[in-house]
Design a protein around this motif. Structure first.
Motif, PDB file in Angstrom:
ATOM      1  N   ASP A  13      33.880  51.752  38.323  1.00  0.00           N
ATOM      2  CA  ASP A  13      33.240  51.111  39.469  1.00  0.00           C
ATOM      3  C   ASP A  13      33.608  51.894  40.718  1.00  0.00           C
ATOM      4  OD1 ASP A  13      32.080  49.123  37.974  1.00  0.00           O
ATOM      5  OD2 ASP A  13      33.704  47.689  38.298  1.00  0.00           O
ATOM      6  N   GLU A  14      32.593  52.305  41.471  1.00  0.00           N
ATOM      7  CA  GLU A  14      32.825  53.111  42.661  1.00  0.00           C
ATOM      8  C   GLU A  14      32.672  52.281  43.927  1.00  0.00           C
ATOM      9  OE1 GLU A  14      31.598  57.564  41.349  1.00  0.00           O
ATOM     10  OE2 GLU A  14      30.014  56.347  42.225  1.00  0.00           O
ATOM     11  N   ALA A  15      33.626  52.422  44.843  1.00  0.00           N
ATOM     12  CA  ALA A  15      33.566  51.710  46.114  1.00  0.00           C
ATOM     13  C   ALA A  15      32.436  52.274  46.974  1.00  0.00           C
ATOM     14  CB  ALA A  15      34.894  51.840  46.847  1.00  0.00           C
ATOM     15  N   MET A  16      31.679  51.382  47.599  1.00  0.00           N
ATOM     16  CA  MET A  16      30.617  51.777  48.522  1.00  0.00           C
ATOM     17  C   MET A  16      31.116  51.591  49.953  1.00  0.00           C
ATOM     18  SD  MET A  16      28.134  52.545  46.394  1.00  0.00           S
ATOM     19  CE  MET A  16      26.573  52.467  47.288  1.00  0.00           C
ATOM     20  N   VAL A  17      30.731  52.491  50.843  1.00  0.00           N
ATOM     21  CA  VAL A  17      31.171  52.428  52.235  1.00  0.00           C
ATOM     22  C   VAL A  17      29.997  52.687  53.168  1.00  0.00           C
ATOM     23  CG1 VAL A  17      33.556  53.127  51.768  1.00  0.00           C
ATOM     24  CG2 VAL A  17      31.811  54.879  52.189  1.00  0.00           C
ATOM     25  N   VAL A  18      30.162  52.274  54.421  1.00  0.00           N
ATOM     26  CA  VAL A  18      29.191  52.599  55.454  1.00  0.00           C
ATOM     27  C   VAL A  18      29.501  54.007  55.951  1.00  0.00           C
ATOM     28  CG1 VAL A  18      28.339  52.027  57.760  1.00  0.00           C
ATOM     29  CG2 VAL A  18      28.907  50.204  56.142  1.00  0.00           C
ATOM     30  N   VAL A  19      28.480  54.843  56.044  1.00  0.00           N
ATOM     31  CA  VAL A  19      28.666  56.242  56.446  1.00  0.00           C
ATOM     32  C   VAL A  19      27.835  56.524  57.697  1.00  0.00           C
ATOM     33  CG1 VAL A  19      28.510  58.645  55.707  1.00  0.00           C
ATOM     34  CG2 VAL A  19      28.991  56.854  54.018  1.00  0.00           C
ATOM     35  N   CYS A  20      28.404  57.264  58.615  1.00  0.00           N
ATOM     36  CA  CYS A  20      27.705  57.620  59.857  1.00  0.00           C
ATOM     37  C   CYS A  20      28.350  58.870  60.429  1.00  0.00           C
ATOM     38  CB  CYS A  20      27.788  56.462  60.859  1.00  0.00           C
ATOM     39  SG  CYS A  20      29.486  55.990  61.272  1.00  0.00           S
ATOM     40  N   ASN A  21      27.805  59.371  61.538  1.00  0.00           N
ATOM     41  CA  ASN A  21      28.450  60.520  62.167  1.00  0.00           C
ATOM     42  C   ASN A  21      29.675  60.034  62.951  1.00  0.00           C
ATOM     43  OD1 ASN A  21      27.983  60.312  65.160  1.00  0.00           O
ATOM     44  ND2 ASN A  21      25.832  60.349  64.546  1.00  0.00           N
ATOM     45  N   PRO A  22      30.663  60.893  63.155  1.00  0.00           N
ATOM     46  CA  PRO A  22      31.928  60.464  63.764  1.00  0.00           C
ATOM     47  C   PRO A  22      31.798  59.932  65.187  1.00  0.00           C
ATOM     48  CG  PRO A  22      32.180  62.581  62.657  1.00  0.00           C
ATOM     49  CD  PRO A  22      30.699  62.287  62.711  1.00  0.00           C
ATOM     50  N   ARG A  23      30.675  60.204  65.861  1.00  0.00           N
ATOM     51  CA  ARG A  23      30.491  59.741  67.244  1.00  0.00           C
ATOM     52  C   ARG A  23      29.845  58.362  67.317  1.00  0.00           C
ATOM     53  NH1 ARG A  23      28.945  64.460  66.090  1.00  0.00           N
ATOM     54  NH2 ARG A  23      26.742  63.885  66.002  1.00  0.00           N
ATOM     55  N   HIS A  24      29.389  57.856  66.189  1.00  0.00           N
ATOM     56  CA  HIS A  24      28.720  56.558  66.151  1.00  0.00           C
ATOM     57  C   HIS A  24      29.723  55.449  66.457  1.00  0.00           C
ATOM     58  CE1 HIS A  24      26.221  53.272  64.674  1.00  0.00           C
ATOM     59  NE2 HIS A  24      25.215  54.124  64.533  1.00  0.00           N
ATOM     60  N   LYS A  25      29.266  54.382  67.121  1.00  0.00           N
ATOM     61  CA  LYS A  25      30.169  53.283  67.460  1.00  0.00           C
ATOM     62  C   LYS A  25      30.757  52.601  66.227  1.00  0.00           C
ATOM     63  CE  LYS A  25      27.135  51.056  69.846  1.00  0.00           C
ATOM     64  NZ  LYS A  25      26.498  49.989  70.689  1.00  0.00           N
ATOM     65  N   VAL A  26      30.035  52.633  65.120  1.00  0.00           N
ATOM     66  CA  VAL A  26      30.557  52.050  63.885  1.00  0.00           C
ATOM     67  C   VAL A  26      31.788  52.809  63.403  1.00  0.00           C
ATOM     68  CG1 VAL A  26      30.048  51.632  61.433  1.00  0.00           C
ATOM     69  CG2 VAL A  26      28.355  51.072  63.168  1.00  0.00           C
TER      70      VAL A  26
END
Length: 228
Positions: A86-99
């Motif tokens: 089972d693989e963990a899922m994560v939110v991915v974005c560019n490093p400058r994003h507020k998230v």
């Protein structure tokens, strides 16, 4: 004599093993596993090809390969499966994003952000989703203000390099990965000896008890240190 020969094949298998996997199953990891396996089994050659999920499933059903590696293996009917991990899922974005400034984000809060996805009800949406793979999505995320949800393992190298950021989700989401193979008769063996040996090796080196994310993280650090 037959029993002795089969026992010998199981101990020293030989032949050709055909594997078809989805793109997000881990090209780096599977390549390393294949190299280690072939080093220990000099008379076995393993071919790993990457396709879309439907193509993997069809190849298994049509006996075009010994096994397939897919996510959510239970969704594929008329084939048998072996759980891999089972693989963990994560939110991915560019490093400058507020998230990217968050350690964890609630799933309900994702509605406020534009996500890399397509309307599956539209023909063009279905076609684009078939065409795009995770590498394409990662490239888009690095230069836009969009976010996406991807397997954690597939972005560790980019996170290590600083081109992407990942954020844990609450509640957690995982993606099951498994090996599918053509269903045999009640008394038929699931795999030929060489293929069975590779399946056992795969589970031992990429199964639920193995730190595959740590492997990718170490590989990413090594590449960064080498300037690659």
């Amino acid at each position: 004599q037959l029993e002795a020969r089969v026992a010998g094949l199981r101990k020293h298998p030989e032949g050709f093993v055909r594997v078809i996997a989805i793109y997000s199953s881990g090209i780096d990891l599977l390549s390393r596993i294949r190299e280690k396996f072939e080093a220990q089994h000099e008379k076995v050659s393993v071919e790993i090809r990457y396709e879309r999920p439907e193509q993997v499933y069809n190849a298994v059903r049509e006996n075009e390969c010994d096994m397939g590696i897919v996510s959510y293996p239970e969704r594929w009917r008329k084939v048998d499966s072996i759980p891999l991990r089972d693989e963990a899922m994560v939110v991915v974005c560019n490093p400058r994003h507020k998230v990217a400034q968050k350690q964890t984000i609630e799933v309900k809060d994702l509605e406020a952000f534009e996500m890399v996805t397509f309307d599956a009800d539209l023909p063009v949406g279905r076609r684009i989703r078939e065409y795009l793979n995770i590498d394409t999505i990662k490239g888009a995320l690095a230069v836009t203000e969009q976010i996406s949800i991807l397997p954690r393992r597939t972005v560790i190298r980019e996170v290590t390099a600083g081109s992407l950021a990942m954020v844990q989700m609450s509640p957690e989401l995982t993606r099951p990965l498994g090996v599918i193979f053509r269903r045999r008769s009640r008394n038929g063996a699931a795999f030929a000896p060489a293929a069975q040996e590779f399946v056992d090796f795969l589970v031992a080196h990429a199964g639920p008890e193995v730190d595959t994310e740590g492997f990718i993280e170490r590989e990413g650090n090594a590449l960064m240190g080498a300037g690659i």
